[in-house]
Every structure is written in C-alpha cells, then in structure tokens.
Write a protein that holds these residues in place. Structure first.
Motif, PDB file in Angstrom:
ATOM      1  N   PRO A  15       0.802  -1.226   0.000  1.00 49.04           N
ATOM      2  CA  PRO A  15       0.000   0.000   0.000  1.00 49.04           C
ATOM      3  C   PRO A  15       0.836   1.278   0.000  1.00 49.04           C
ATOM      4  CG  PRO A  15       0.013  -0.982   2.183  1.00 49.04           C
ATOM      5  CD  PRO A  15       0.702  -1.960   1.279  1.00 49.04           C
ATOM      6  N   TYR A  16       2.139   1.179   0.304  1.00 50.23           N
ATOM      7  CA  TYR A  16       2.968   2.379   0.394  1.00 50.23           C
ATOM      8  C   TYR A  16       3.458   2.841  -0.976  1.00 50.23           C
ATOM      9  CZ  TYR A  16       2.855   1.195   5.299  1.00 50.23           C
ATOM     10  OH  TYR A  16       2.413   0.889   6.569  1.00 50.23           O
ATOM     11  N   ASN A  17       3.747   1.905  -1.881  1.00 52.07           N
ATOM     12  CA  ASN A  17       4.197   2.313  -3.209  1.00 52.07           C
ATOM     13  C   ASN A  17       3.252   1.867  -4.321  1.00 52.07           C
ATOM     14  OD1 ASN A  17       4.729  -0.440  -3.489  1.00 52.07           O
ATOM     15  ND2 ASN A  17       6.924  -0.214  -3.091  1.00 52.07           N
ATOM     16  N   GLY A  18       2.199   1.135  -3.964  1.00 51.48           N
ATOM     17  CA  GLY A  18       1.218   0.719  -4.949  1.00 51.48           C
ATOM     18  C   GLY A  18       1.622  -0.461  -5.810  1.00 51.48           C
ATOM     19  N   ASP A  19       2.754  -1.103  -5.510  1.00 46.76           N
ATOM     20  CA  ASP A  19       3.217  -2.232  -6.319  1.00 46.76           C
ATOM     21  C   ASP A  19       2.406  -3.491  -6.027  1.00 46.76           C
ATOM     22  OD1 ASP A  19       5.127  -0.750  -7.588  1.00 46.76           O
ATOM     23  OD2 ASP A  19       6.786  -1.376  -6.280  1.00 46.76           O
ATOM     24  N   LEU A  20       2.191  -4.268  -7.058  1.00 46.73           N
ATOM     25  CA  LEU A  20       1.475  -5.537  -6.940  1.00 46.73           C
ATOM     26  C   LEU A  20       2.348  -6.655  -7.500  1.00 46.73           C
ATOM     27  CD1 LEU A  20      -1.093  -7.213  -6.356  1.00 46.73           C
ATOM     28  CD2 LEU A  20      -1.829  -6.677  -8.700  1.00 46.73           C
ATOM     29  N   SER A  21       2.725  -7.594  -6.630  1.00 42.45           N
ATOM     30  CA  SER A  21       3.440  -8.793  -7.069  1.00 42.45           C
ATOM     31  C   SER A  21       2.433  -9.944  -7.090  1.00 42.45           C
ATOM     32  CB  SER A  21       4.592  -9.124  -6.106  1.00 42.45           C
ATOM     33  OG  SER A  21       5.512  -8.053  -6.029  1.00 42.45           O
ATOM     34  N   TRP A  22       2.368 -10.650  -8.215  1.00 41.07           N
ATOM     35  CA  TRP A  22       1.402 -11.734  -8.315  1.00 41.07           C
ATOM     36  C   TRP A  22       1.936 -12.822  -9.232  1.00 41.07           C
ATOM     37  CZ3 TRP A  22      -1.354 -12.519 -13.058  1.00 41.07           C
ATOM     38  CH2 TRP A  22      -1.121 -11.538 -14.034  1.00 41.07           C
TER      39      TRP A  22
ATOM     40  N   GLU B  28       5.485  -8.595 -11.790  1.00 39.32           N
ATOM     41  CA  GLU B  28       5.554  -7.370 -11.001  1.00 39.32           C
ATOM     42  C   GLU B  28       4.681  -6.345 -11.698  1.00 39.32           C
ATOM     43  OE1 GLU B  28       6.957  -6.849  -8.122  1.00 39.32           O
ATOM     44  OE2 GLU B  28       7.901  -8.837  -7.995  1.00 39.32           O
ATOM     45  N   ASN B  29       3.554  -5.995 -11.085  1.00 42.49           N
ATOM     46  CA  ASN B  29       2.530  -5.178 -11.733  1.00 42.49           C
ATOM     47  C   ASN B  29       2.124  -5.866 -13.042  1.00 42.49           C
ATOM     48  OD1 ASN B  29       2.465  -3.129  -9.665  1.00 42.49           O
ATOM     49  ND2 ASN B  29       4.453  -2.444 -10.427  1.00 42.49           N
ATOM     50  N   ALA B  30       2.339  -5.232 -14.199  1.00 39.86           N
ATOM     51  CA  ALA B  30       1.938  -5.847 -15.471  1.00 39.86           C
ATOM     52  C   ALA B  30       3.102  -6.504 -16.195  1.00 39.86           C
ATOM     53  CB  ALA B  30       1.295  -4.800 -16.372  1.00 39.86           C
ATOM     54  N   SER B  31       4.266  -6.540 -15.577  1.00 32.78           N
ATOM     55  CA  SER B  31       5.470  -7.053 -16.234  1.00 32.78           C
ATOM     56  C   SER B  31       5.794  -8.472 -15.779  1.00 32.78           C
ATOM     57  CB  SER B  31       6.668  -6.139 -15.926  1.00 32.78           C
ATOM     58  OG  SER B  31       7.865  -6.665 -16.458  1.00 32.78           O
ATOM     59  N   HIS B  32       5.872  -9.393 -16.743  1.00 34.76           N
ATOM     60  CA  HIS B  32       6.274 -10.762 -16.434  1.00 34.76           C
ATOM     61  C   HIS B  32       7.777 -10.780 -16.166  1.00 34.76           C
ATOM     62  CE1 HIS B  32       7.299 -15.027 -18.000  1.00 34.76           C
ATOM     63  NE2 HIS B  32       7.040 -15.054 -16.697  1.00 34.76           N
ATOM     64  N   GLU B  33       8.188 -11.307 -14.993  1.00 38.64           N
ATOM     65  CA  GLU B  33       9.571 -11.197 -14.558  1.00 38.64           C
ATOM     66  C   GLU B  33      10.342 -12.520 -14.553  1.00 38.64           C
ATOM     67  OE1 GLU B  33      11.216  -8.318 -13.747  1.00 38.64           O
ATOM     68  OE2 GLU B  33       9.400  -7.370 -14.537  1.00 38.64           O
ATOM     69  N   ARG B  34       9.684 -13.648 -14.172  1.00 41.02           N
ATOM     70  CA  ARG B  34      10.457 -14.877 -13.947  1.00 41.02           C
ATOM     71  C   ARG B  34       9.660 -16.100 -14.371  1.00 41.02           C
ATOM     72  NH1 ARG B  34      10.117 -13.027  -8.896  1.00 41.02           N
ATOM     73  NH2 ARG B  34       9.942 -15.080  -7.890  1.00 41.02           N
ATOM     74  N   TYR B  35      10.397 -17.214 -14.494  1.00 42.26           N
ATOM     75  CA  TYR B  35       9.811 -18.529 -14.724  1.00 42.26           C
ATOM     76  C   TYR B  35      10.209 -19.430 -13.559  1.00 42.26           C
ATOM     77  CZ  TYR B  35       9.681 -16.849 -19.584  1.00 42.26           C
ATOM     78  OH  TYR B  35       9.471 -16.111 -20.722  1.00 42.26           O
TER      79      TYR B  35
END
Length: 254
Positions: free
Chosen positions: A74-81, A102-109
């Motif tokens: 909630p402090y920076n608005g980031d969403l990890s999913w 991370e937000n709308a960016s696919h980061e890892r497999y």
C-alpha cells in the motif's frame, strides 16, 4: 402414550422445522472439505498461504489445481502476483509451473517438483520434499530452492507445517547460499474456515536474517474453490526496512 402417538408427535415436530433450516442442515452435511489448500489430504492439515506446497502430500496422478497469489504494497502501490498450475504427475509426485509478475510485467519462470515420502495416519504426521528452479526472464540469473517438509496434527483443531532447506542464488554465477526455515501453525475453526500464522525465515551465510510474518485466513467457498487472505510484515526484499503487505490467494481444484 402408544407407539402410534409417539410417531405422530415426532412427525408433527419435524413438520414445524422451517424449510430453510432443513436446507442448511442438508447443505452442511453434504459439504466435503476440498484439498485445494491442504498439505495432506489424508490428515486434512492446511498448507501455508505464502510458501505453499505443489499439491497435498499423498497426491494422486491426474489431479490438477490452478491458483494465484497476490501481494499488494500500500505504500508504493506495487502488486506482485503469480499464476500457478499444479499437476499430479504420478502418485506421490507433483509438478508446478509458476509465472511471477511485477505489476503488469512478467519477470520470472519457476518450475517445481514435490515428492511425498510417507504419511503416518496413526501419528498424524506426513513427510516429503520439494524443490524448484527460478529463472529471471531479463538477467537469466538462476536460483533454486530445496526443502524438507513435515506436517503434524497436534489436536483435533491444531496442526502445523515446517520446512527446512536451502536457497542458492545466482547458481550460474556467484552461487550465494541462504538457509530457509518456514513454520506455520493452523487452527481449524470449522470445516470451511481455518486461521493460520506463517513465519518464513531466510538466513544468509554471512548471518543476515530476514523474515516474513503472515497472519492468514482460509475459507472454502465450495468443494472446488478456496480463498486465502492475509496481511504481512516482511524484510525479505528489503532487510533494512520492514514492509507491510496485503495478500490474497485464489485457488481452484479440478
């Protein structure tokens, strides 16, 4: 009072029970607790929300589950999913494919495997191990986890799950090692509702200690759907600062 009178009186009493109440009784008796968020199907012990299992220990071939965990800062608005697909490859063996964002960016497999070593119904215990490989999409850095799993039923409503293992960061480069210790305690309020307290710990070889503490609630909406919600205090990503997170996991079994 004759037998006929007793039967007639009982029938009249049953007839006064509201239809809605009778429906509730029928629905409650028909509900079967799903294995969507269990660490062991035979023992009905829950699984942690954050560092979860691939499938319950004692998995059977062909079982499948999809779920997604989201952490909101909630402090920076980031969403990890991260959406996950979990499948029973064979009896006592399960695999998982996970795609962290991370937000709308696919980061890892991430690819995981899990093996059930044994279930002791008399002692209320189950054992196994799991391991996974994590590849960064952008840097190609590879890390891997391997943990031993122990679940224990302590009483009718109390149980726990513990994991002990290691994580190797950048194993294709510097190969830094962290030790992992995860412990979760559960209290079953009912067949649908479970409360849990999960503590995830990482200790580096240099002595740095990081943690995430997540009180959580599990609710079985049906025999196929489960939702988990929680809030967390975490230093896993930033050891110098405690972050507050809000978390939710949605689960469906097939």
């Amino acid at each position: 009072m004759t037998y006929a009178h007793a039967v007639l009186g009982s029938s009249l009493l049953l007839a006064t029970i509201p239809l809605t109440h009778a429906t509730e009784i029928s629905t409650a008796s028909a509900f079967v607790e799903p294995d969507a968020a269990q660490s062991s199907r035979l023992l009905n012990i829950p699984e942690p929300m954050v560092y979860d299992l691939v499938r319950p220990l004692g998995v059977r071939q062909g079982e499948m589950e999809i779920n997604a965990l989201g952490d909101y800062n909630p402090y920076n608005g980031d969403l990890s999913w991260a959406p996950e697909l979990e499948y029973g490859l064979a009896d006592d063996w399960a695999i998982e494919v996970e795609l962290p964002f991370e937000n709308a960016s696919h980061e890892r497999y991430k690819l995981a495997i899990q093996h059930t070593l044994g279930i002791d119904d008399a002692q209320g215990a189950a054992y196994g191990w799991q391991a996974f490989v994590d590849v960064n999409k952008h840097t190609r850095a590879v890390s891997a986890d391997a943990t031993a799993i122990h679940v224990q039923q302590w009483a009718d409503q109390w149980s726990s799950l513990s994991m002990l293992g290691v994580r190797v960061h950048d194993m294709n480069r510097s190969a830094q090692v962290d030790y992992l210790l995860n412990n979760t305690v559960f209290y079953d309020v009912s067949s649908r509702l479970t409360l849990g307290l999960e503590l995830n710990q990482e200790i580096s070889r240099g002595g740095t200690w990081r943690y995430r503490l997540t009180p959580q609630l599990h609710y079985d909406a049906s025999q196929y759907y489960t939702v988990q919600i929680g809030t967390a205090w975490s230093t896993l990503d930033h050891p110098e600062k405690t972050q507050r997170l809000w978390s939710i996991r949605l689960i469906k079994v097939f």
